[in-house]
Design a protein around this motif. Structure first.
Motif, PDB file in Angstrom:
ATOM      1  N   LEU A   1       0.827  -1.210   0.000  1.00  0.00           N
ATOM      2  CA  LEU A   1       0.000   0.000   0.000  1.00  0.00           C
ATOM      3  C   LEU A   1       0.855   1.252   0.000  1.00  0.00           C
ATOM      4  CD1 LEU A   1      -2.893  -1.030   2.429  1.00  0.00           C
ATOM      5  CD2 LEU A   1      -2.964  -0.867  -0.067  1.00  0.00           C
ATOM      6  N   LEU A   2       1.941   1.238   0.764  1.00  0.00           N
ATOM      7  CA  LEU A   2       2.865   2.372   0.728  1.00  0.00           C
ATOM      8  C   LEU A   2       3.471   2.529  -0.663  1.00  0.00           C
ATOM      9  CD1 LEU A   2       4.651   1.985   4.169  1.00  0.00           C
ATOM     10  CD2 LEU A   2       3.532   4.059   3.356  1.00  0.00           C
ATOM     11  N   ALA A   3       3.900   1.405  -1.240  1.00  0.00           N
ATOM     12  CA  ALA A   3       4.535   1.466  -2.548  1.00  0.00           C
ATOM     13  C   ALA A   3       3.586   2.008  -3.605  1.00  0.00           C
ATOM     14  CB  ALA A   3       5.034   0.076  -2.940  1.00  0.00           C
ATOM     15  N   TRP A   4       2.392   1.460  -3.666  1.00  0.00           N
ATOM     16  CA  TRP A   4       1.437   1.907  -4.682  1.00  0.00           C
ATOM     17  C   TRP A   4       1.098   3.380  -4.512  1.00  0.00           C
ATOM     18  CZ3 TRP A   4      -2.264  -2.810  -3.650  1.00  0.00           C
ATOM     19  CH2 TRP A   4      -1.689  -3.965  -4.193  1.00  0.00           C
ATOM     20  N   THR A   5       0.918   3.795  -3.262  1.00  0.00           N
ATOM     21  CA  THR A   5       0.530   5.184  -3.009  1.00  0.00           C
ATOM     22  C   THR A   5       1.643   6.157  -3.379  1.00  0.00           C
ATOM     23  OG1 THR A   5      -0.916   4.466  -1.196  1.00  0.00           O
ATOM     24  CG2 THR A   5      -0.281   6.792  -1.243  1.00  0.00           C
ATOM     25  N   LEU A   6       2.860   5.857  -2.944  1.00  0.00           N
ATOM     26  CA  LEU A   6       3.975   6.764  -3.212  1.00  0.00           C
ATOM     27  C   LEU A   6       4.337   6.783  -4.690  1.00  0.00           C
ATOM     28  CD1 LEU A   6       6.175   5.913  -0.092  1.00  0.00           C
ATOM     29  CD2 LEU A   6       4.681   7.903  -0.428  1.00  0.00           C
ATOM     30  N   ALA A   7       4.267   5.632  -5.353  1.00  0.00           N
ATOM     31  CA  ALA A   7       4.586   5.591  -6.778  1.00  0.00           C
ATOM     32  C   ALA A   7       3.571   6.380  -7.596  1.00  0.00           C
ATOM     33  CB  ALA A   7       4.640   4.147  -7.252  1.00  0.00           C
ATOM     34  N   ARG A   8       2.310   6.329  -7.195  1.00  0.00           N
ATOM     35  CA  ARG A   8       1.285   7.092  -7.919  1.00  0.00           C
ATOM     36  C   ARG A   8       1.503   8.600  -7.786  1.00  0.00           C
ATOM     37  NH1 ARG A   8      -2.416   2.812  -5.932  1.00  0.00           N
ATOM     38  NH2 ARG A   8      -2.978   1.506  -7.731  1.00  0.00           N
ATOM     39  N   ARG A   9       2.290   8.993  -6.808  1.00  0.00           N
ATOM     40  CA  ARG A   9       2.627  10.407  -6.658  1.00  0.00           C
ATOM     41  C   ARG A   9       3.819  10.805  -7.533  1.00  0.00           C
ATOM     42  NH1 ARG A   9       2.256  10.935  -0.023  1.00  0.00           N
ATOM     43  NH2 ARG A   9      -0.018  10.633   0.150  1.00  0.00           N
ATOM     44  N   GLY A  10       4.310   9.843  -8.279  1.00  0.00           N
ATOM     45  CA  GLY A  10       5.429  10.141  -9.164  1.00  0.00           C
ATOM     46  C   GLY A  10       6.787   9.863  -8.561  1.00  0.00           C
ATOM     47  N   GLU A  11       6.840   9.240  -7.384  1.00  0.00           N
ATOM     48  CA  GLU A  11       8.113   8.949  -6.748  1.00  0.00           C
ATOM     49  C   GLU A  11       8.631   7.587  -7.207  1.00  0.00           C
ATOM     50  OE1 GLU A  11       7.832   9.355  -2.512  1.00  0.00           O
ATOM     51  OE2 GLU A  11       6.634  11.197  -2.628  1.00  0.00           O
ATOM     52  N   ARG A  12       9.913   7.508  -7.557  1.00  0.00           N
ATOM     53  CA  ARG A  12      10.468   6.225  -7.974  1.00  0.00           C
ATOM     54  C   ARG A  12      10.496   5.280  -6.775  1.00  0.00           C
ATOM     55  NH1 ARG A  12      16.221   3.605  -9.491  1.00  0.00           N
ATOM     56  NH2 ARG A  12      15.314   1.722 -10.391  1.00  0.00           N
ATOM     57  N   THR A  13       9.784   4.166  -6.912  1.00  0.00           N
ATOM     58  CA  THR A  13       9.591   3.232  -5.806  1.00  0.00           C
ATOM     59  C   THR A  13       9.906   1.825  -6.270  1.00  0.00           C
ATOM     60  OG1 THR A  13       7.859   4.646  -4.875  1.00  0.00           O
ATOM     61  CG2 THR A  13       7.933   2.356  -4.129  1.00  0.00           C
ATOM     62  N   VAL A  14      10.719   1.123  -5.488  1.00  0.00           N
ATOM     63  CA  VAL A  14      11.094  -0.255  -5.796  1.00  0.00           C
ATOM     64  C   VAL A  14      10.670  -1.140  -4.629  1.00  0.00           C
ATOM     65  CG1 VAL A  14      12.987  -1.850  -6.289  1.00  0.00           C
ATOM     66  CG2 VAL A  14      13.066   0.502  -7.163  1.00  0.00           C
ATOM     67  N   VAL A  15      10.017  -2.252  -4.946  1.00  0.00           N
ATOM     68  CA  VAL A  15       9.644  -3.249  -3.950  1.00  0.00           C
ATOM     69  C   VAL A  15      10.452  -4.512  -4.205  1.00  0.00           C
ATOM     70  CG1 VAL A  15       7.813  -4.757  -3.095  1.00  0.00           C
ATOM     71  CG2 VAL A  15       7.316  -2.363  -3.598  1.00  0.00           C
ATOM     72  N   VAL A  16      11.095  -5.012  -3.160  1.00  0.00           N
ATOM     73  CA  VAL A  16      11.800  -6.292  -3.250  1.00  0.00           C
ATOM     74  C   VAL A  16      10.970  -7.332  -2.509  1.00  0.00           C
ATOM     75  CG1 VAL A  16      13.920  -7.558  -2.765  1.00  0.00           C
ATOM     76  CG2 VAL A  16      14.032  -5.116  -3.309  1.00  0.00           C
ATOM     77  N   GLU A  17      10.577  -8.375  -3.200  1.00  0.00           N
ATOM     78  CA  GLU A  17       9.757  -9.439  -2.615  1.00  0.00           C
ATOM     79  C   GLU A  17      10.464 -10.775  -2.826  1.00  0.00           C
ATOM     80  OE1 GLU A  17       7.560 -12.033  -0.973  1.00  0.00           O
ATOM     81  OE2 GLU A  17       7.001  -9.917  -0.722  1.00  0.00           O
ATOM     82  N   ARG A  18      10.591 -11.517  -1.739  1.00  0.00           N
ATOM     83  CA  ARG A  18      11.322 -12.779  -1.801  1.00  0.00           C
ATOM     84  C   ARG A  18      10.571 -13.854  -2.573  1.00  0.00           C
ATOM     85  NH1 ARG A  18      13.067 -15.192   3.847  1.00  0.00           N
ATOM     86  NH2 ARG A  18      10.826 -14.999   4.158  1.00  0.00           N
ATOM     87  N   SER A  19       9.250 -14.002  -2.320  1.00  0.00           N
ATOM     88  CA  SER A  19       8.569 -15.130  -2.953  1.00  0.00           C
ATOM     89  C   SER A  19       7.096 -14.895  -3.260  1.00  0.00           C
ATOM     90  CB  SER A  19       8.696 -16.377  -2.070  1.00  0.00           C
ATOM     91  OG  SER A  19       8.126 -16.144  -0.788  1.00  0.00           O
ATOM     92  N   MET A  20       6.351 -14.273  -2.354  1.00  0.00           N
ATOM     93  CA  MET A  20       4.893 -14.218  -2.487  1.00  0.00           C
ATOM     94  C   MET A  20       4.435 -12.803  -2.817  1.00  0.00           C
ATOM     95  SD  MET A  20       3.593 -16.799   0.524  1.00  0.00           S
ATOM     96  CE  MET A  20       4.548 -16.029   1.830  1.00  0.00           C
ATOM     97  N   VAL A  21       4.007 -12.598  -4.050  1.00  0.00           N
ATOM     98  CA  VAL A  21       3.528 -11.287  -4.465  1.00  0.00           C
ATOM     99  C   VAL A  21       2.264 -10.946  -3.680  1.00  0.00           C
ATOM    100  CG1 VAL A  21       2.646  -9.921  -6.388  1.00  0.00           C
ATOM    101  CG2 VAL A  21       4.506 -11.570  -6.769  1.00  0.00           C
TER     102      VAL A  21
END
Length: 464
Positions: free
Chosen positions: A19-39
């Protein structure tokens, strides 16, 4: 290796992180999520939603039981565990696709791999598809969750027991299942597997199941388990295990002053959680952990490292998806200069057995321990007319009422308890007196209508 920079680096795609990633990225901020296994984290993959999916399949079995007297006539009932698993997987696949669509639409870069800190706000990512990347965020959000703990009992780990993850993928029916732990996960799976046709034994170390609940609640759930044919062993300690889960095991158990051996086909471990911080190398980032491995945070979910936050279970938040979602709101508000904190949150929770257990606010044990005076309103669920239509009169409702007539806590064990609890929670959030619910007009016949009966008589002080 060059370091790639971004504004927001999120480690883990559970509810708070995504939720943080989606919200901040929609504001135009470059956002990277690292996920080990389960999207999307555990909830849509191996926890909340898949488990309730399987539980509903078990509910369907109970509805065609001739002893329920619902008037449904059918031939011999057969449970297809492979079909149960396929239904669950279809749901999970759809949820994962929805998550992937959200990542793409928001502009978040999703990196599948294992992240380890190499320095402040910097991680090395071993990508699942091969290759290594080094990422640094101006702000870092840790959301790595927890996993099922395997108790340190001789032979248990070697036996390869199931956790909830493996149990959700079963395509066969365990003939004889031993569940280690009488908490929420253990009870939900015990009832579901029993309804599918397994013989089930619960081994609980404490004096009662659900040992954080009031004694009347714990006793009611134990009676439910036993009435469904589940053996419940209390004050029982697992001493050793021989064999392999799925092929046949022997469990040596001490109950009271004596010992006994349980023969089983499978073991399901539901004995607590451990944080997924052991591979994070958090110390290299200046992120402190407590003695149990949880990330130390303040009430704004800030870690000991500047510009690094932690959300969800790895930060010691109550282990519910809805709390992780509120953690997201706390962090987002503070990023904008707000003052929202985790203090004083009114957190509800539900046990999705059949019938359900739902609770919000103080229970009696907590009120007594804190010296909070209260009166109590209590009513059997059999007085809720909705239960007549469902042939489910089991259980009760109770509410703790303060001196100002406000509701301090509410518990319901019965049909559609979670929905009734939400009504009481709303009243608590609004600071309404219990009389507002007593005098309300609720739709007939609903479970919430039972609140009229619960509060019809003035609450009374508990017996000394």
């Amino acid at each position: 290796m060059s370091i790639e920079n971004c504004q927001n680096l999120v480690i883990g795609s559970g509810v708070g992180g995504k939720l943080l990633a989606w919200t901040l990225a929609r504001r135009g901020e470059r956002t990277v999520v690292v996920e080990r296994s389960m999207v999307g984290g555990s909830c849509p993959n191996v926890a909340c939603l898949p488990s309730k999916n399987v539980i509903y399949s078990a509910k369907a079995v109970s509805l065609v039981d001739p002893d329920t007297g619902l008037g449904v006539v059918t031939g011999p009932v057969r449970v297809d565990m492979a079909g149960v698993a396929r239904r669950k997987r279809r749901m999970v696949d759809e949820l994962v696709e929805r998550h992937l669509d959200n990542f793409k639409a928001s502009g978040v870069e999703l990196v599948m791999g294992e992240a380890r800190f190499t320095g402040p706000k910097t991680v090395r990512v071993e990508q699942n598809a091969g290759g290594v990347r080094s990422l640094r965020g101006e702000r870092v959000f840790i959301n790595v969750g927890t996993r099922a703990a395997i108790p340190d009992v001789p032979g248990l780990a070697l036996a390869g027991p199931m956790t909830h993850v493996e149990a959700l993928d079963l395509e066969r029916l365990p003939e004889r299942l031993v569940v280690l732990g009488g908490g929420y996960v253990g009870l939900e799976f015990a009832q579901a597997m029993r309804r599918f046709g397994s013989r089930v034994t619960i081994v609980q170390r404490g004096a009662r199941i659900l040992d954080r609940e009031d004694p009347d609640v714990a006793n009611a759930l134990r009676e439910l388990m036993e009435d469904e044919g589940i053996e419940v062993l209390l004050r029982s300690e697992l001493l050793a295990v021989e064999g392999v889960s799925g092929a046949g095991v022997r469990l040596r158990v001490r109950s009271g002053a004596g010992e006994r051996t349980l023969e089983a086909s499978d073991i399901l471990v539901a004995a607590g959680r451990t944080p997924n911080t052991d591979q994070l190398d958090a110390d290299r980032a200046g992120v402190e952990l407590d003695a149990r491995g949880y990330i130390r945070v303040n009430d704004r979910l800030q870690t000991s490292a500047p510009d690094v936050w932690a959300t969800g279970e790895c930060a010691g938040s109550p282990q519910f998806t809805h709390v992780g979602e509120d953690d997201f709101r706390v962090v987002l508000d503070n990023l904008a200069g707000g003052s929202r904190t985790t203090r004083g949150r009114l957190i509800p929770y539900c046990l999705f057995t059949d019938p359900e257990l739902a609770h919000v606010g103080l229970n009696e044990s907590e009120a007594l321990a804190a010296g909070v005076s209260y009166r109590i309103a209590r009513m059997p669920m059999a007085k809720v007319l909705r239960t007549y239509t469902l042939s489910q009169p089991r259980g009760f409702m109770k509410a703790l009422i303060g001196a100002d007539d406000r509701i301090l806590g509410f518990t319901a064990f019965g049909a559609e308890a979670s929905e009734t609890m939400a009504v009481a929670q709303t009243a608590m959030l609004g600071g309404l007196p219990y009389t507002a619910l007593r005098d309300a007009i609720f739709t007939h016949p609903t479970a919430a209508e039972g609140l009229l009966g619960l509060f019809a008589d003035p609450p009374v002080a508990p017996a000394p």
